[in-house]
Design an enzyme around this catalytic site. Structure first.
Site, mmCIF file in Angstrom:
data_model
loop_
_atom_site.group_PDB
_atom_site.id
_atom_site.type_symbol
_atom_site.label_atom_id
_atom_site.label_comp_id
_atom_site.label_asym_id
_atom_site.label_seq_id
_atom_site.Cartn_x
_atom_site.Cartn_y
_atom_site.Cartn_z
ATOM 1 N N LYS A 92 0.855 -1.194 0.000
ATOM 2 C CA LYS A 92 0.000 0.000 0.000
ATOM 3 C C LYS A 92 0.878 1.226 0.000
ATOM 4 O O LYS A 92 2.004 1.192 0.526
ATOM 5 C CB LYS A 92 -0.873 -0.013 1.260
ATOM 6 C CG LYS A 92 -2.110 0.823 1.177
ATOM 7 C CD LYS A 92 -3.254 0.108 0.482
ATOM 8 C CE LYS A 92 -4.426 1.063 0.289
ATOM 9 N NZ LYS A 92 -5.574 0.413 -0.346
ATOM 10 N N GLY A 182 -21.679 6.252 1.975
ATOM 11 C CA GLY A 182 -20.669 6.632 0.980
ATOM 12 C C GLY A 182 -21.185 6.428 -0.433
ATOM 13 O O GLY A 182 -21.495 5.294 -0.828
ATOM 14 N N GLY A 184 -19.498 7.173 -3.261
ATOM 15 C CA GLY A 184 -18.345 7.344 -4.147
ATOM 16 C C GLY A 184 -18.327 6.289 -5.232
ATOM 17 O O GLY A 184 -19.376 5.753 -5.637
ATOM 18 N N VAL A 186 -17.470 3.157 -5.289
ATOM 19 C CA VAL A 186 -18.042 1.851 -4.941
ATOM 20 C C VAL A 186 -19.518 1.986 -4.553
ATOM 21 O O VAL A 186 -20.389 1.289 -5.097
ATOM 22 C CB VAL A 186 -17.248 1.190 -3.781
ATOM 23 C CG1 VAL A 186 -17.894 -0.130 -3.367
ATOM 24 C CG2 VAL A 186 -15.787 0.963 -4.178
HETATM 25 P P1 NAD Z 1 -14.494 7.285 -2.930
HETATM 26 O O1 NAD Z 1 -13.497 8.238 -2.390
HETATM 27 O O2 NAD Z 1 -14.846 7.309 -4.368
HETATM 28 O O3 NAD Z 1 -15.876 7.419 -2.114
HETATM 29 C C1 NAD Z 1 -15.961 7.498 -0.738
HETATM 30 C C2 NAD Z 1 -17.153 8.398 -0.419
HETATM 31 O O4 NAD Z 1 -17.381 8.362 0.992
HETATM 32 C C3 NAD Z 1 -16.917 9.870 -0.782
HETATM 33 O O5 NAD Z 1 -17.972 10.302 -1.627
HETATM 34 C C4 NAD Z 1 -16.930 10.574 0.570
HETATM 35 O O6 NAD Z 1 -17.489 11.884 0.504
HETATM 36 C C5 NAD Z 1 -17.799 9.651 1.389
HETATM 37 N N1 NAD Z 1 -17.660 9.757 2.836
HETATM 38 C C6 NAD Z 1 -16.557 9.977 3.575
HETATM 39 N N2 NAD Z 1 -16.862 9.972 4.893
HETATM 40 C C7 NAD Z 1 -18.188 9.711 4.969
HETATM 41 C C8 NAD Z 1 -19.102 9.568 6.043
HETATM 42 N N3 NAD Z 1 -18.710 9.680 7.314
HETATM 43 N N4 NAD Z 1 -20.404 9.317 5.772
HETATM 44 C C9 NAD Z 1 -20.837 9.217 4.486
HETATM 45 N N5 NAD Z 1 -20.009 9.342 3.433
HETATM 46 C C10 NAD Z 1 -18.708 9.590 3.664
HETATM 47 O O7 NAD Z 1 -13.957 5.848 -2.487
HETATM 48 P P2 NAD Z 1 -14.358 4.440 -3.101
HETATM 49 O O8 NAD Z 1 -13.397 4.081 -4.176
HETATM 50 O O9 NAD Z 1 -15.822 4.415 -3.371
HETATM 51 O O10 NAD Z 1 -14.026 3.479 -1.880
HETATM 52 C C11 NAD Z 1 -14.860 3.439 -0.741
HETATM 53 C C12 NAD Z 1 -14.177 2.619 0.343
HETATM 54 O O11 NAD Z 1 -13.923 1.309 -0.159
HETATM 55 C C13 NAD Z 1 -12.821 3.155 0.783
HETATM 56 O O12 NAD Z 1 -12.654 2.862 2.152
HETATM 57 C C14 NAD Z 1 -11.827 2.355 -0.028
HETATM 58 O O13 NAD Z 1 -10.574 2.239 0.606
HETATM 59 C C15 NAD Z 1 -12.529 1.017 -0.075
HETATM 60 N N6 NAD Z 1 -12.179 0.187 -1.221
HETATM 61 C C16 NAD Z 1 -12.343 0.669 -2.478
HETATM 62 C C17 NAD Z 1 -12.022 -0.134 -3.547
HETATM 63 C C18 NAD Z 1 -12.192 0.356 -4.948
HETATM 64 O O14 NAD Z 1 -12.094 -0.466 -5.862
HETATM 65 N N7 NAD Z 1 -12.454 1.632 -5.182
HETATM 66 C C19 NAD Z 1 -11.557 -1.447 -3.342
HETATM 67 C C20 NAD Z 1 -11.442 -1.920 -2.040
HETATM 68 C C21 NAD Z 1 -11.749 -1.091 -0.985
#
Ligand code: NAD
Length: 337
Positions: A92, A182, A184, A186
C-alpha cells in the site's frame, strides 16, 4: 529528495519495526521538497508475487497515524489477494496530504515507484483517481491503469450481499432494506445494482455533490445511513467506523461493505456477533477491485473476471456457514484476527 528504507530504523521518533502493526518485509519513505510529496510505501508480504495495492492521498494528523494506516492496509492487501487467489503480495502507498495534489507531485510519486523497481505496483485509492494513475503511467510502468476498480468492487459486493441475504433470511433481496454509507466510486455503483435487483436502497454521503447526481427514484438519500433500521448496512466510505460504543447505534442484521479496515479493533467482530449482527470482513468481500485490476495481466476476459466476482459471493456464503456452525463471528472462524 530523500529516499529511505526505514524498515529497521528509528524514524520520526518511531522504531518502525517495533510498531504494533509491524510484521512487514519493507517500509520505504520518500520526500521531495519541490513537488511537496511526502509518501510511505509498505510491502507486507511478497511471497506470492510483487506487492499490489492502492495509494491514498489523505490528511493524517501525524506521521504515526499515516504509518499506522499504511501498515494495516498493506497487511489487509496480502490477505485480500490471497483470498481472491491472485498471484500477488500485499502493499500500500500513502501520500500525506499537506496541500493540493499536483502533476509535479504525481510525477514524484512515479519516481518513488521507479526506485522500488516493481517490488510494489500501485493502483488508486481514496484521493487518487484513475486519471491520476494514467498521468503517473507516463513516468513509470509500475501502476495498474487498465480499469477503474470501483465498479468491480461494487459488483463483487452486490453478488455477496445477494448470497448473504438468501443465507440469512432464505429470501431474495427484493424488498430488503439496504443502507449504504458513501456514494463514491463503490457505493454509487452498488446502489445502482441493488436498486435494479429490487432492493429498497438508502444512501448517505458527507459530500452533497455525490448525492446530487443520483437520479434513480428507487434510491433514497438519507442523512446518516449508519443508524438506519435496515437488513444490510453497507459501509462504503471510510474505515474504523465500528467500535464497541458506535455499534450501539446499529440497527441491521448484516454488515457487508467495501470500506477497508472497518473495525476499530478486531475484538469488535465479537461484539457484533454478540449483538446478533453478521459482520462480513472487508477483505473477504471487497476484492472485486483486485480482480478487475489483475484481469489483463492474468489473461482473463470480462466474462472470466465476472465469474471471479461471483466467486466472492460463494466464499462469503461458505464463511457464513462455517461461522454459523462454530457459533462465532466470521472473523474468528476464519482466523482473520
Ligand atoms: P471514494 O473516495 O470514491 O468514495 C468514498 C465516499 O465516501 C466519498 O464520496 C466521501 O465523501 C464519502 N464519505 C466519507 N466519509 C463519509 C461519512 N462519514 N459518511 C458518508 N459518506 C462519507 O472511495 P471508493 O473508491 O468508493 O471506496 C470506498 C471505500 O472502499 C474506501 O474505504 C476504499 O478504501 C474502499 N475500497 C475501495 C475499492 C475500490 O475499488 N475503489 C476497493 C477496495 C476497498
Amino acid at each position: 529528495m530523500i529516499f529511505k528504507d526505514i524498515t529497521d530504523t528509528y524514524f520520526e521518533g518511531i522504531q518502525i519495526s517495533s510498531h504494533n502493526e509491524f510484521e512487514h518485509e519493507k517500509v520505504y519513505y520518500y520526500e521531495d521538497h519541490k513537488s511537496g510529496l511526502k509518501s510511505l510505501i509498505a510491502i507486507h508480504d511478497s511471497t506470492e508475487g510483487p506487492a499490489i495495492g492502492g495509494c491514498r492521498f489523505k490528511t493524517y494528523d501525524s506521521f504515526e497515524s499515516g504509518l499506522n494506516d499504511v501498515l494495516r492496509l498493506s497487511k489487509g492487501m496480502t490477505h485480500k489477494n490471497n483470498i481472491a487467489q491472485v498471484p500477488f503480495g500485499g502493499g500500500k502507498g500513502i501520500i500525506f496530504k499537506e496541500g493540493k495534489k499536483s502533476n509535479e507531485m504525481m510525477k514524484s510519486y512515479a519516481d518513488f515507484l521507479n526506485l522500488l523497481e516493481g517490488k510494489y505496483i500501485s493502483a488508486e485509492d481514496i484521493g487518487i483517481s484513475l486519471k491520476d494513475i494514467r498521468f503517473i503511467k507516463q513516468y513509470t510502468e509500475y501502476v495498474f491503469d487498465n480499469v477503474d476498480p470501483g465498479p468491480y468492487t461494487a459488483k463483487g459486493i452486490f453478488y455477496a450481499i445477494k448470497r448473504a441475504i438468501s443465507f440469512t433470511f432464505s429470501e431474495s433481496l427484493v424488498g430488503k432494506k439496504i443502507a449504504i454509507q458513501g456514494a463514491g466510486s463503490v457505493g454509487s455503483k452498488l446502489a445502482d445494482h441493488l436498486s435494479k435487483a429490487g432492493a429498497i436502497v438508502y444512501i448517505s454521503d458527507i459530500d452533497n455533490s455525490k448525492l446530487k447526481i443520483i437520479s434513480d427514484p428507487n434510491i433514497t438519500i438519507v442523512d446518516n445511513a449508519f443508524e438506519m433500521q435496515c437488513d444490510v448496512f453497507s459501509p462504503c466510505a471510510v474505515g474504523a467506523i465500528f467500535s464497541r460504543s458506535s455499534i450501539e447505534n446499529l440497527n441491521c442484521k448484516i454488515i457487508a461493505g467495501g470500506a477497508n479496515n472497518q473495525l476499530l479493533n478486531e475484538s469488535v467482530a465479537d461484539d457484533l456477533d454478540a449483538k446478533g449482527i453478521t459482520y462480513i470482513p472487508d477483505i473477504l468481500i471487497n476484492s472485486g477491485g483486485v480482480i478487475g485490476l489483475t484481469k489483463d495481466i492474468m489473461g482473463r476476459n470480462e466474462e472470466q473476471a465476472e465469474s471471479e466476482l461471483m466467486n466472492i459471493a460463494i466464499r462469503v456464503e461458505e464463511a457464513m456457514a462455517i461461522a454459523k456452525d462454530q457459533s462465532m463471528s466470521i472473523q474468528a472462524a476464519l482466523k482473520l484476527n
